[in-house]
Design an enzyme around this catalytic site. Structure first.
Site, PDB file in Angstrom:
ATOM      1  N   GLY A  31      63.799  48.643  92.974  1.00  0.00           N
ATOM      2  CA  GLY A  31      63.977  47.791  94.144  1.00  0.00           C
ATOM      3  C   GLY A  31      63.139  46.531  94.093  1.00  0.00           C
ATOM      4  O   GLY A  31      62.665  46.097  93.035  1.00  0.00           O
TER       5      GLY A  31
ATOM      6  N   THR B 286      58.816  51.836 103.660  1.00  0.00           N
ATOM      7  CA  THR B 286      57.932  51.256 102.654  1.00  0.00           C
ATOM      8  C   THR B 286      56.623  50.789 103.294  1.00  0.00           C
ATOM      9  O   THR B 286      56.575  50.499 104.475  1.00  0.00           O
ATOM     10  CB  THR B 286      58.661  50.063 102.013  1.00  0.00           C
ATOM     11  OG1 THR B 286      59.786  50.559 101.277  1.00  0.00           O
ATOM     12  CG2 THR B 286      57.755  49.265 101.077  1.00  0.00           C
TER      13      THR B 286
ATOM     14  N   GLY C 286      62.471  46.368 103.504  1.00  0.00           N
ATOM     15  CA  GLY C 286      63.861  46.341 103.946  1.00  0.00           C
ATOM     16  C   GLY C 286      64.790  46.760 102.829  1.00  0.00           C
ATOM     17  O   GLY C 286      64.463  47.637 102.023  1.00  0.00           O
ATOM     18  N   LYS C 287      65.949  46.133 102.738  1.00  0.00           N
ATOM     19  CA  LYS C 287      66.912  46.444 101.689  1.00  0.00           C
ATOM     20  C   LYS C 287      66.539  45.682 100.433  1.00  0.00           C
ATOM     21  O   LYS C 287      66.644  44.450 100.379  1.00  0.00           O
ATOM     22  CB  LYS C 287      68.333  46.084 102.126  1.00  0.00           C
ATOM     23  CG  LYS C 287      69.386  46.510 101.113  1.00  0.00           C
ATOM     24  CD  LYS C 287      70.790  46.187 101.591  1.00  0.00           C
ATOM     25  CE  LYS C 287      71.827  46.603 100.540  1.00  0.00           C
ATOM     26  NZ  LYS C 287      73.205  46.250 100.970  1.00  0.00           N
ATOM     27  N   GLY C 288      66.117  46.402  99.415  1.00  0.00           N
ATOM     28  CA  GLY C 288      65.595  45.790  98.205  1.00  0.00           C
ATOM     29  C   GLY C 288      66.529  44.807  97.539  1.00  0.00           C
ATOM     30  O   GLY C 288      66.111  43.730  97.088  1.00  0.00           O
TER      31      GLY C 288
END
Length: 328
Positions: A217, A187, A238-240
């Site tokens: 996300g 991203t 990162g991890k949404g």
């Protein structure tokens, strides 16, 4: 007080063994975008213009997971999302589910400036984009424009592993390494402040490799992946799902506003309280401070301040300093 800018190209499990041929183009793109943003700030362009300009340039690079480099859904399609926010007014705009818009971040800004809404998604966002083609010069392209050979390979690898992959996911142990799609893609985002303390933030992404169609996300969620107010501007990566649960971007600002923490203290606290391996962020304060913490292995990032400090990095400070921090 002075201007400052920071940008990122995603956080994740970035191996120290990342080949030079994969690392160098991303570093070069970050350097180019940083120079672009610095020049715009020196020319007294508003921070909102600066973050849009930088993120557009990052979207146009296939090196990162946004725009041209967007990863694919489980159906092999692109669903891009973006968000932009003006810290001075708290006006913001967001989009999701885009499949034909070349620069999602610019459409997000048009949502902010030319509609009574904050967030448009999927068919409605695409219809709005078509309306803006003639009047505002929004550029669209066939969905095939965004589907790269590398991302087709990344999707294939993810399906074979039966998993959804966040930015910079490493291969399953024992799997044969791919020469085309290694999931080393992330991203993008940018934050900026001018000499008057006006702040802005922008983030753009293609989401997760092999994500379900319709998944949204953290990037377009105000206060999760993107936020700006009179205290700071934040762009997370990162991890949404973890970033949404932790309201990462807003919490940084809230800790500054309500607890009196400095930018670095607030950002470090938020990163520490988010599950390890899930998040990184870039942030600037109204006073021109910069911070770029992460709890992943690495994060492609760059920053510069009016006092002459500049940094381009991937891994924690002290690792490969000779290669990744040439402008300290």
């Amino acid at each position: 007080m002075g201007w400052a800018i920071a940008l990122h190209g995603g956080a994740g499990d970035i191996p120290l063994s990342l080949p030079a041929e994969r690392r160098a183009p991303r570093e070069a793109t970050l350097r180019h975008c940083l120079e672009l943003g610095v020049a715009a700030l020196k020319a007294n362009r508003p921070p909102l213009d600066v973050v849009e300009l930088v993120v557009r340039e990052l979207e146009n690079s296939p090196c990162f997971n946004a725009g041209k480099g967007s990863v694919l859904t489980t159906n092999g399609t692109v669903e891009m999302e973006a968000c932009i926010m003006d810290g001075n007014t708290k006006k913001c705009g967001a989009v999701s589910g885009l499949s034909t818009v070349v620069n999602a971040i610019s459409l997000a800004r048009l949502v902010m400036e030319r509609t009574p809404h904050i967030y448009l998604a999927f068919d409605g966002a695409e219809a709005f984009a078509r309306e803006q083609v003639k009047t505002m010069g929004v550029e669209t392209a066939h969905s095939s424009h965004f589907i790269t050979t590398e991302n087709v390979e990344r999707l294939k690898n993810a399906k074979e592993a039966k998993r959804v992959q966040i930015d910079y996911t490493q291969p399953i142990k024992g799997a044969i390494p791919s020469t085309k799609g290694d999931s080393q893609i992330g991203t993008v985002g940018c934050v900026a402040v001018d000499g008057h303390g006006i702040l802005a933030s922008a983030t753009s992404t293609g989401g997760l490799v092999n994500k379900m169609v319709g998944r949204i996300g953290d990037t377009p969620i105000i206060g999760a992946g993107t936020y700006a107010n009179s205290y700071c501007a934040v762009s997370a990566t990162g991890k949404g799902e973890s970033i949404i649960q932790a309201t990462v971007a807003r919490d940084v600002a809230a800790l500054m506003e309500y607890k009196g923490l400095s930018l670095k203290e607030a950002a470090a606290y938020v990163i520490e309280r988010t599950p390890k391996g899930n998040v990184g962020l870039v942030a600037v304060s109204a006073n021109g401070e910069v911070t770029m913490p992460f709890n992943t292995t690495g994060m492609f990032r760059a920053c510069a301040t009016e006092d002459g400090y500049s940094e381009i990095g991937i891994w924690p400070s002290g690792i490969n300093d000779d290669l990744e921090y040439p402008n300290k």
